[in-house]
Structures are given as structure tokens and as C-alpha cells.
Design an enzyme around this catalytic site. Structure first.
Site, mmCIF file in Angstrom:
data_model
loop_
_atom_site.group_PDB
_atom_site.id
_atom_site.type_symbol
_atom_site.label_atom_id
_atom_site.label_comp_id
_atom_site.label_asym_id
_atom_site.label_seq_id
_atom_site.Cartn_x
_atom_site.Cartn_y
_atom_site.Cartn_z
ATOM 1 N N LYS A 121 1.019 -3.565 -0.980
ATOM 2 C CA LYS A 121 0.508 -3.161 -2.172
ATOM 3 C C LYS A 121 1.780 -2.232 -2.983
ATOM 4 C CE LYS A 121 -2.740 -0.383 -0.566
ATOM 5 N NZ LYS A 121 -2.717 -1.126 0.904
ATOM 6 N N THR A 122 2.391 -1.371 -2.008
ATOM 7 C CA THR A 122 3.499 -0.519 -2.622
ATOM 8 C C THR A 122 4.626 -1.422 -3.248
ATOM 9 O OG1 THR A 122 3.005 1.262 -1.177
ATOM 10 C CG2 THR A 122 5.287 1.169 -2.197
ATOM 11 N N GLU A 165 -1.060 1.548 -7.974
ATOM 12 C CA GLU A 165 -1.399 1.000 -6.521
ATOM 13 C C GLU A 165 -2.798 1.345 -6.281
ATOM 14 O OE1 GLU A 165 0.099 1.719 -1.916
ATOM 15 O OE2 GLU A 165 1.470 1.970 -3.632
#
Length: 467
Positions: A121-122, A165
Site C-alpha cells: 500500500k505505502t 493509503e
């Protein structure tokens, strides 16, 4: 593009303001004109970066830190219910907002892209933010890691797009209603909050159903993501775009060629192949970049060609295979990987970067619940390293579980033939690694806890005992 601050958030107090998710939101609010204050357990570069933007940051948690004129309290799931500032806020009748509620309020009125998945995600959120910024769209973004340096995980932009995010760990991503969503992959994790993979699927289905009518769901190449897509197949108002190397991909990754710490990627969209460079190693990062490009196009952020070119300026995000330095011919890299899938992917990625040298790992398990459930898989992943040092479990928000220690991972790894040593004193690690490493080796500090602090210390020790 101006954005008003909701009245309740004009003077917010953040408990745990230095956290990866919290600090970015605090920074955006401050940029929009809110008088932001907060507290954190310890001093950090992030706390200082927030102060430089006009945010008041207290160290430690105490009732007196909550200002008399605070309009609300913002917290994350990591804050315990007996926190003195939280207790004081409730006694005063102040609104108490979860971090996700605050972020959802900031996204209102913007064209939103929410990036979800068990892994990646990041990185993907950062890649998209960098690419959109690179073509001059000045997006707002809130990311669980720093793109450029401490405090760079949040930005209030004048453009129409907001990139966020979306964290599934506590189901807080259910609060978002994005125009575009990415689901990279779906696996069982966060065992304290999810009892089964079916609960995880249910949670991601809820997230996907919250995508606005006429929106787009970008799917990574993963069986779990396919399960979620099948569950929302009844949504005729949703465009689904699959990204991957397989024949079923709508946007197809045609090639990934490793060049040390970079990869050259071929990406075919609507019959046209685009080639670009990803400045981090590993197939999974190439997949993340392609998902980011596709989501950017879906959000109205430009054409594939210009976003693919712009994503080449991404140089990494804090703790995601982040170089920490080289000394005595030994590279030191830091990784946030803490789930077996992530550990495996990052170890495979750095193998090319190590060339003929060995890969040495300093691994710190994260959470007792995760170790209890996945110790065997973590041990298997460590067999990909030439040698590993395993530290004690980083507890984060959890209390100890009887019988659950890092010895479970050490035993599992040794049983599978890995060269592993246990070390209970983190301060001994720089000397230990200095005695193991040889010129040409690569050292990977790995885990979601404070193992990241060891990278610079290892570099200094390798440079010489007096460094």
C-alpha cells in the site's frame, strides 16, 4: 483548490501524532489552516518536522497536554483506552475521532484514489503521488511512510486529486468512498482483528462496495484480489481493470528486467507498450508501479505515457528497501517487511542487488499475534537469506502472549536448514553484524518495529570501531 476545515477539526489534538498515519493527517490539517497540536511517546524527526510546519508537539502523554480550547481529539487504534489525554477529552465531552474519520473528512470534495491491499500500500500510494506531482497536478496525499524525508507522508495540494493509503488492519478503510480504488492483494494478517481469511474477504468486499458509482477498481495479480472482485461482480456501475503478467490482465506487464537496484518494466495498455524504469528492485515493486499508473489514468490524472514517465522519478519511500549506506564494501538496506509474503518478496528483490555477495538479515518480528500464527512461514522465508539474526518480538500495541517468543521463528528457520542466531540485546547487533559481514555482502534490517534504528548504527560500526 482551497479546502475548508470542518469546525470540529479547527483545533484538533492528536494522540500519537508522530505515527505514520497520524502525522500526515496532522500536516494536511495544519496546511489548511487548523491549529494542530498533539502528543507522542517519544521525540522523533517526524515530531520536529511537524513543529516546523507550526504544529505543537508534546512528548509523553499527560492530561495537561490537552489544550483548554481543543475542538476534538484524533487517535488511532494503537492508543489504549486508559490514555490520560483520551480520558480527559471524554470527561470534557470533546468529540473523539478515529484517524480514518479525520482522513475521510479531508478527502471530501476531492477526486479520491484509495490504495488497499495486505502488502504494497505505502509504496503504491507513494508512486502515484510522485507521478501525479511530476506532471504538475499537485495532488493531496496521506501515506503511511515518508517519500522524501521525515514529515513528507502528507501534503495538502491545490489539485483536485487526493491519494490515500487505505488501512485494512482495523477495518478503518470502510470509512472511505473513493472514486478509484486499488486492491493489490488480499491475505490473512492482523490476527488480533480477523479470525479467518473469510473475514478478510468480507472486509475488502465492504471497501470495494464503497467505491462511488461510476468508479474504477484496479486489481493486482493475486488470487485474494480476484475473490473480492468476484464478490462485487454484481456492480454494473463499476469498471474493473486487472493489472498483471497473466493472460487475464486488462493492462499487461510484458517484462520486468532487473538491473541491480532498479528494474526496467514493459507495460502494455490498449495495444501500446510503454517502457519505464522503477528505481527499486523486485517484481512486486514493478507491479505496484503499473497499478499506480493505471489508477492515475482512471482518476483523470493524465495519459499512460506521461504517468509512466513520471513514475520513474520515484526513488523510494522510507523503510521500503531504503538504502542506509555502504561501509567496508557492505550495503545496508532497511525493509518494513514483517509478513512472510513481504519477507520473501524483499529477500528475492535484494538478491540481484547483492550480486555475488551474501544477504545477511536482521529480523525483528512484529506483534505477538502475528508471530503466533505465522512463525513457521516466517522461518521458511528466512531460508532465502544466507544468514539471519532474529531479535525479540516488537510488541507495538499488544501485550505478551504466554509461550509466544521469537524462538518460534528461530526454531522453524533452523528446522528448514537456515543459518539463524537469536539475539535478545538489540544493542549488540552492530558488533555482531560487523563480525559476520564481508566485502560485497548486503545487510537487510527487516521488520515494522524499531529495528530500523539499527541501519545507521551498523553502517557506522562497519566503517570502524571508532566511527
Amino acid at each position: 483548490m482551497a479546502s475548508a476545515v470542518p469546525t470540529a477539526m479547527e483545533r484538533p489534538h492528536f494522540i500519537g501524532i508522530g505515527g505514520a498515519g497520524m502525522s500526515g493527517i496532522a500536516k494536511i490539517l495544519a496546511a489548511r489552516g487548523a491549529a494542530v497540536a498533539g502528543s507522542d511517546a517519544r521525540e522523533s524527526a517526524t515530531a520536529e518536522a511537524l513543529r516546523n510546519t507550526g504544529v505543537t508537539v508534546h512528548i509523553g502523554h499527560a492530561t495537561g497536554h490537552l489544550a483548554d480550547d481543543a475542538s476534538c481529539v484524533v487517535l488511532s487504534s494503537a492508543i489504549r483506552q486508559d490514555n490520560p489525554e483520551l480520558t480527559a477529552a471524554r470527561e470534557r465531552g470533546l468529540p473523539v475521532l478515529h484517524r480514518s474519520d479525520a482522513l475521510a473528512a479531508l478527502m471530501a470534495g476531492r477526486r479520491t484514489v484509495a490504495v488497499a491491499g495486505t502488502h504494497g500500500k505505502t509504496t503504491t500510494t507513494s508512486m502515484l503521488a510522485v507521478a501525479l506531482s511530476g506532471i504538475g497536478l499537485d495532488p493531496s496525499y496521506a501515506i503511511g511512510g515518508d517519500i522524501h524525508g521525515p514529515g513528507s507522508n502528507g501534503h495538502h495540494g491545490e489539485g483536485e486529486i487526493f491519494v490515500a493509503e487505505a488501512d485494512e488492519s482495523d477495518r478503518s478503510f470502510h470509512k472511505y468512498a473513493p472514486d478509484v480504488a486499488i486492491i493489490l492483494n488480499v491475505e490473512l494478517d492482523h490476527h488480533a482483528n480477523y479470525a479467518s481469511i473469510d473475514e478478510i474477504y468480507d472486509s475488502f468486499e465492504t471497501f470495494a462496495r464503497n467505491i462511488r458509482p461510476g468508479g474504477t477498481l484496479v486489481l493486482g495479480e493475486h488470487p485474494g484480489a480476484d475473490v473480492v472482485a468476484a464478490r462485487v461482480a454484481d456492480r454494473d456501475d463499476l469498471t474493473v481493470v486487472r493489472v498483471g503478467r497473466g493472460a487475464g490482465a486488462d493492462h499487461r506487464i510484458t517484462s520486468i528486467v532487473a538491473h541491480g537496484m532498479t528494474s526496467e518494466v514493459g507495460y502494455a495498455v490498449d495495444g501500446t507498450e510503454h517502457r519505464f524504469t522503477v528505481s527499486v528492485p523486485g517484481r512486486h515493486y514493478a507491479h505496484n508501479a503499473c497499478a499506480a499508473v493505471t489508477a492515475g489514468v482512471a482518476a483523470g490524472g493524465g495519459a499512460v505515457a506521461e504517468l509512466a514517465t513520471a513514475v520513474t522519478s520515484y526513488t523510494g519511500v522510507g523503510r521500503r528497501l531504503q538504502p542506509k549506506g555502504t561501509a567496508a564494501g557492505v550495503q545496508v538496506i532497511d525493509s518494513y517487511a514483517h509478513h512472510p509474503t513481504e519477507i520473501t518478496a524483499d529477500l528475492e528483490a535484494v538478491r540481484d542487488a547483492a550480486g555475488d555477495g551474501r544477504v545477511l538479515v536482521v529480523f525483528q518480528p512484529h506483534l505477538f499475534s502475528r508471530t503466533q500464527q505465522l512463525a513457521d512461514e516466517m522461518g521458511a522465508a528466512l531460508t532465502l537469506a544466507d544468514a539471519s539474526v532474529v531479535l525479540d518480538i516488537y510488541p507495538a500495541r499488544e501485550d505478551p502472549v504466554p509461550g509466544v517468543t521469537s524462538a518460534l521463528i528461530v526454531d522453524a528457520a533452523r528446522h528448514k536448514g537456515a543459518d539463524v542466531v537469536a539475539e535478545h540485546d538489540k544493542n549488540r547487533v552492530p558488533d555482531l553484524i560487523a563480525g559476520m559481514a564481508e566485502r560485497g555482502d548486503l545487510v537487510l534490517t527487516m521488520g515494522a518495529g524499531d529495528v530500523t534504528d539499527l541501519g545507521p548504527r551498523i553502517v557506522a560500526r562497519l566503517a570502524g570501531p571508532q566511527a
